[in-house]
Design a protein around this motif. Structure first.
Motif, mmCIF file in Angstrom:
data_model
loop_
_atom_site.group_PDB
_atom_site.id
_atom_site.type_symbol
_atom_site.label_atom_id
_atom_site.label_comp_id
_atom_site.label_asym_id
_atom_site.label_seq_id
_atom_site.Cartn_x
_atom_site.Cartn_y
_atom_site.Cartn_z
ATOM 1 N N GLY A 131 5.882 16.641 -10.913
ATOM 2 C CA GLY A 131 6.103 16.601 -9.517
ATOM 3 C C GLY A 131 5.503 15.861 -8.853
ATOM 4 N N ALA A 132 5.769 15.193 -7.623
ATOM 5 C CA ALA A 132 4.887 14.434 -6.872
ATOM 6 C C ALA A 132 5.184 14.188 -5.414
ATOM 7 N N ILE A 133 4.372 14.201 -4.551
ATOM 8 C CA ILE A 133 4.686 13.997 -3.195
ATOM 9 C C ILE A 133 4.355 12.550 -2.762
ATOM 10 N N VAL A 134 5.106 11.830 -2.153
ATOM 11 C CA VAL A 134 4.743 10.350 -1.897
ATOM 12 C C VAL A 134 5.230 9.847 -0.659
ATOM 13 N N ALA A 135 4.639 8.792 -0.078
ATOM 14 C CA ALA A 135 4.986 8.172 1.068
ATOM 15 C C ALA A 135 5.857 7.091 0.958
ATOM 16 N N PRO A 136 6.642 6.633 2.034
ATOM 17 C CA PRO A 136 7.739 5.799 1.991
ATOM 18 C C PRO A 136 6.873 4.473 1.468
ATOM 19 N N GLY A 137 7.717 3.717 0.617
ATOM 20 C CA GLY A 137 7.154 2.331 0.137
ATOM 21 C C GLY A 137 6.526 2.592 -1.125
ATOM 22 N N TYR A 138 6.425 3.903 -1.793
ATOM 23 C CA TYR A 138 5.623 4.028 -3.101
ATOM 24 C C TYR A 138 6.522 3.422 -4.122
ATOM 25 N N PHE A 139 7.750 3.623 -4.308
ATOM 26 C CA PHE A 139 8.357 2.994 -5.597
ATOM 27 C C PHE A 139 8.335 1.535 -5.407
ATOM 28 N N GLU A 140 8.294 0.810 -4.214
ATOM 29 C CA GLU A 140 8.120 -0.483 -4.185
ATOM 30 C C GLU A 140 6.914 -1.185 -4.625
ATOM 31 N N ALA A 141 5.731 -0.337 -4.158
ATOM 32 C CA ALA A 141 4.519 -0.631 -4.490
ATOM 33 C C ALA A 141 4.272 -0.528 -5.816
ATOM 34 N N ALA A 176 0.999 -1.327 -0.011
ATOM 35 C CA ALA A 176 0.080 0.038 0.032
ATOM 36 C C ALA A 176 0.900 1.132 0.124
ATOM 37 N N ALA A 177 0.357 2.199 -0.696
ATOM 38 C CA ALA A 177 1.100 3.421 -0.784
ATOM 39 C C ALA A 177 0.417 4.620 -1.149
ATOM 40 N N ALA A 178 0.965 5.860 -0.991
ATOM 41 C CA ALA A 178 0.188 7.185 -1.245
ATOM 42 C C ALA A 178 0.794 8.026 -2.058
ATOM 43 N N SER A 179 0.402 8.886 -2.861
ATOM 44 C CA SER A 179 1.032 9.963 -3.758
ATOM 45 C C SER A 179 -0.004 10.808 -4.075
ATOM 46 N N THR A 180 0.458 12.059 -4.494
ATOM 47 C CA THR A 180 -0.586 13.262 -4.975
ATOM 48 C C THR A 180 -0.766 12.942 -6.278
#
Length: 888
Positions: A609-619, A575-579
């Motif tokens: 540009g994007a704001i992401v939470a940790p684990g986004y690239f893996e997800a 699970a991840a989050a991004s703008t």
């Protein structure tokens, strides 16, 4: 009898079946002569016999016609022309009804061509030809700002205010933001509402009047004004069931109460927003500083007589003034605009025009096919035509009668075509092609029906003109001498039919080649690696209201809790989050890199540009190429870090290592000024600007060092989408039951939506190409069958003299393949010559692609071979003696 009403006398003659096979003009004069004799006292039977005897003398009949013509008044001439037209129509209906197979086949063929044209016209009419539902839409323009690296950027609010004061081209200028997402609560389940911010003069500039109540005014568009809202007709009906007392009620949007003051008319669908709020309520926030471009679009009404080009010159001059006045924010920022229709339609115009041309080719093929059928039918009517000419019918009247039959046939096809078009439009709307603007306005209306009528009449003329001219110029006397045998025009008909079929093959190849090119292009496009793994990934948008989540710290905590809950759900892998979604980035910014040679102010590169939470690239299954990814340790107070995509590293650093270099959003800044972010990693690229474009490049910020109200929450799970969605709603509700989960989708659906326009064009052109192929195959079969029937004696003689069945097969199929080869060569030439028309619709495929042209040429040749095989086999079974005697 003489005083009997005229219609009664005509009815009596009609019921008597007065020589149903006679020429209509001859019949008209015969009836008039009978009436004249009855008026002189003769009985009807005696008058009928006497009129027949007199008109049996052709010299008497011709003199009678000349005398009658000289005695007629203008009114009588019009009456007679109408009567002759009515008789032509009656005769055409009778003639076609005697050959139902021919009539049904020809009408269905035309119905396919006319129906396809009508269906596409309904789209073109609604999207391109129907004016937008605003007052004098020809004077409405959209305006924007621009930079060297970005053709169009949104407008800064202070720049808009300066445009209103300084620009001389506008009668008035308004602005709006059509990207607001508002949480509606207090009325049942929480819901995400598509909102828009509007300046107080937006609706007056557009010329919109309310369906209920009033609209936003300049008095509402100021800080501290009462919070009011205007809702769309669709939202009013969906959420409030069309309650006429809605004005004065309140809406709770993002925990703030707004009073509904009006409802927009149904035709007002600007940006498809459901709720409009005055923009002046928010313009005192940093979001609307001159340095920001927060999704604002300008709409202006030009002064009478001002052109778009004059407006562009005016705006450019104002932009230069602003660049001099505010060099820190406006240096290098330009301005431009275009007619509002051009912006709404966008790139769809060319695609629709290409499809219009394609259905036009389908109609031409259908006309050629029906013309071939009419020529075959005309050959069987030689004796009838000869008799008509012998009793005095002119060749002009023969052409008129044949054209009338053709138009009647086309009108019958047109009637069927309306139902085909109606079904086609329904099927099109069911596909929901998101690439087509104004989709909700597409329908089969009165304009479309008039178009279908006009196309039907034109098609009738096109189908009947050549056969009528061919028939009229043929010498028919032999048909009376030998009882209907072959005539001198037989070979001319064969040549005409062959020419028409060659044209069918050529046009069919053009359509098949176009469909093949789009199919190959679409295949290449869908094989493009988006840079992420879209399988089993569900995404949804969440917006945290500022009233309950007033700071970045509170919002970050809420998102961290939500992601933790989602990762703990059964079946969830990541699970991840991004703008922004990884293939649909909407945030771009100018960027400055530390240590790189300075660039001209205003020419700074634009990156996503994007704001992401940790684990986004893996997800997202994105590869880490260098350095590290964003980690949980990247929190507020620690070193501000960023991760860039591979294309950014290659574009700006080449073979050098970018790690440790700093970047800053916006214009150049000093090394000690705040806002610098240190590059700690490089990740693989994603196709953020569409699959067909190379990546612009992206920089990623940690959520814990920035903050955002709205975030896309993405969950990768092997569970069904419905189950994942339900779990996501429960997780969000556990944190805050008043926060709605909106725009639930899968990443696979997002990628498919990004290629919806090329998919639509490919699908439509493939359907038209299939219809054209079937018509061309039918045309080849018809010509070869007719050719075999005309050469029965020749084939019989050849076989009697020792020709084998193989010789006959080569004779018949050879003619078909020579005809096909001519059509293929012409079609290839047309395709190569017209390639630039479709070139900009293709992805990594050239209009002259040899694989496509070779493939469709071979395929069409095989279809032609199959179409000619049946009549060829039939020819080999001809008995030589029977053929020579004419009994085959």
């Amino acid at each position: 009898m003489a005083d009997a009403p005229r219609w009664r006398r005509y009815l009596r003659f009609w019921r008597a079946d007065l020589d149903a096979d006679l020429d209509d003009e001859f019949r008209f004069h015969l009836e008039a002569e009978i009436e004249r004799l009855v008026a002189q006292g003769m009985t009807p039977d005696a008058a009928r016999a006497e009129a027949r005897r007199r008109f049996g003398d052709l010299d008497y009949y011709r003199q009678y016609c000349r005398d009658a013509d000289s005695r007629r008044t203008g009114r009588e001439r019009r009456s007679e022309n109408f009567a002759l037209l009515w008789q032509d129509l009656r005769y055409a209906v009778r003639s076609l009804s005697r050959q139902p197979t021919f009539t049904v086949v020809a009408a269905l063929t035309l119905a396919l061509g006319i129906g396809a044209n009508t269906a596409i016209f309904s789209v073109v009419n609604s999207v391109l030809l129907t004016p937008l539902p605003y007052r004098e839409p020809g004077r409405l323009v959209m305006v924007w700002e621009s930079m060297k690296d970005r053709a169009i950027i949104m407008v800064s609010y202070p720049d808009y205010l300066d445009w209103r004061q300084r620009a001389r081209s506008f009668e008035d200028l308004a602005i709006y933001n059509g990207y607001e997402q508002l949480a509606l609560t207090g009325r049942g389940d929480p819901e995400r509402v598509r909102g828009g911010l509007a300046s107080g003069n937006l609706f007056s500039v557009l010329g919109v009047t309310p369906a209920l109540g009033r609209l936003i005014t300049p008095d509402d568009d100021r800080a501290g004004a009462a919070r009011i809202a205007v809702i769309s007709d669709g939202f009013w009906r969906r959420r409030f069931a069309g309650d006429s007392g809605i004005v004065g009620q309140s809406l709770l949007l993002d925990d703030v109460s707004y009073t509904i003051v009006g409802v927009l008319p149904p035709a007002m669908r600007l940006a498809n927003r459901e709720v409009w709020i005055p923009i002046g309520l928010f313009t005192d926030t940093p979001r609307f500083d001159r340095s920001n471009h927060p999704g604002l679009i300008g709409i202006g009404r030009l002064k009478p007589g001002v052109t778009v080009e004059q407006m562009r010159v005016d705006l450019s001059a104002v932009a230069k003034q602003l660049g001099a006045d505010y060099p820190e924010t406006n240096a290098g920022v330009g301005a431009g605009g275009s007619h509002i229709m051009e912006v709404v339609v966008g790139d769809v115009r060319r695609a629709l025009l290409i499809l219009s041309g394609a259905v036009g080719l389908v109609l031409l093929i259908a006309c050629a096919n029906v013309a071939n059928l009419v020529l075959s039918r005309s050959a069987a009517r030689e004796r009838e035509f000869a008799l008509r000419i012998a009793i005095g019918a002119g060749r002009g009247h023969l052409i008129r009668q044949l054209l009338t039959e053709s138009i009647v046939l086309a009108l019958a096809g047109g009637l069927l075509a309306v139902f085909i078009a109606w079904g086609g439009v329904k099927a099109l709307l069911s596909l929901q092609p998101g690439s087509i603007p104004r989709l909700a306005e597409i329908r089969v209306d009165g304009t479309v029906l008039l178009y279908a009528l006009g196309v039907s009449v034109l098609t009738g003329v096109l189908c009947g003109l050549l056969p009528a001219w061919q028939t009229a110029r043929t010498e028919h006397t032999a048909a009376l001498k030998d009882g209907g045998g072959s005539v001198s025009g037989g070979r001319a008909r064969v040549r005409t039919r062959t020419t028409l079929t060659v044209a069918e093959v050529a046009l069919a190849l053009v359509l098949l080649a176009g469909a093949g090119l789009l199919l190959r292009s679409f295949g290449k496009l869908t094989r493009v690696d988006p840079g992420v793994d879209p399988e089993n990934l569900v995404a949804a948008l969440i917006d945290l209201p500022a009233s309950r989540y007033p700071s970045d710290t509170v919002r970050r905590q809420a998102y961290d809790d939500l992601i933790t809950r989602l990762r703990a759900l059964p079946g969830v892998q990541q699970a991840a989050a991004s703008t922004d979604l990884p293939v649909n980035t909407s945030w771009q910014s100018a960027v400055t890199f530390e240590g790189l040679p300075p660039v001209e102010v205003g020419s700074e590169p634009m990156l996503n540009g994007a704001i992401v939470a940790p684990g986004y690239f893996e997800a997202m299954s994105m590869r880490l190429i260098r350095g590290r990814a964003i980690a949980a340790s990247d929190i507020e107070g620690s070193l501000p870090v960023t991760v860039i995509s591979q294309s950014v590293a290659k574009r700006f650093f080449g073979d050098k290592d970018p790690l440790g270099t700093r970047l800053r959003q916006g214009r150049r800044a000093g090394a000690n000024e705040p806002g610098w972010w240190t590059i700690v990693g490089v990740v693989s690229d994603t196709r953020t600007d569409g699959l067909e474009l190379l990546p612009r490049g992206t920089f990623y910020y940690p959520l814990a060092q920035t903050g955002a109200r709205s975030m896309w929450i993405m969950v990768r799970s092997l569970s069904p989408v419905e189950e994942v969605t339900r779990s996501m709603r429960q997780a969000v509700s556990a944190i805050d039951p008043a926060v709605p989960l909106a725009n639930v989708t899968t990443l696979r659906s997002v990628i498919e939506e990004s290629v919806s326009q090329p998919r639509f064009s490919m699908l439509m052109l493939s359907i038209f190409a299939a219809v054209a192929l079937a018509l061309a195959a039918g045309g080849i079969y018809g010509v070869i069958s007719y050719n075999v029937s005309q050469r029965l004696n020749e084939i019989g003689v050849r076989m009697a003299l020792g020709a084998t069945r193989g010789d006959v097969l080569r004779l018949v199929i050879g003619h078909a393949m020579r005809m096909t080869a001519a059509g293929l060569l012409i079609g290839i030439g047309i395709t190569l010559g017209a390639g630039r028309v479709i070139a900009n619709q293709l992805f990594e495929v050239k209009p002259s692609d040899p694989m496509v042209l070779g493939g469709v040429t071979l395929f069409l040749a095989l279809i032609a071979l199959a179409a000619s095989a049946l009549p060829a086999l039939r020819a080999t079974r001809i008995a030589p003696t029977a053929a020579v005697r004419g009994n085959a």
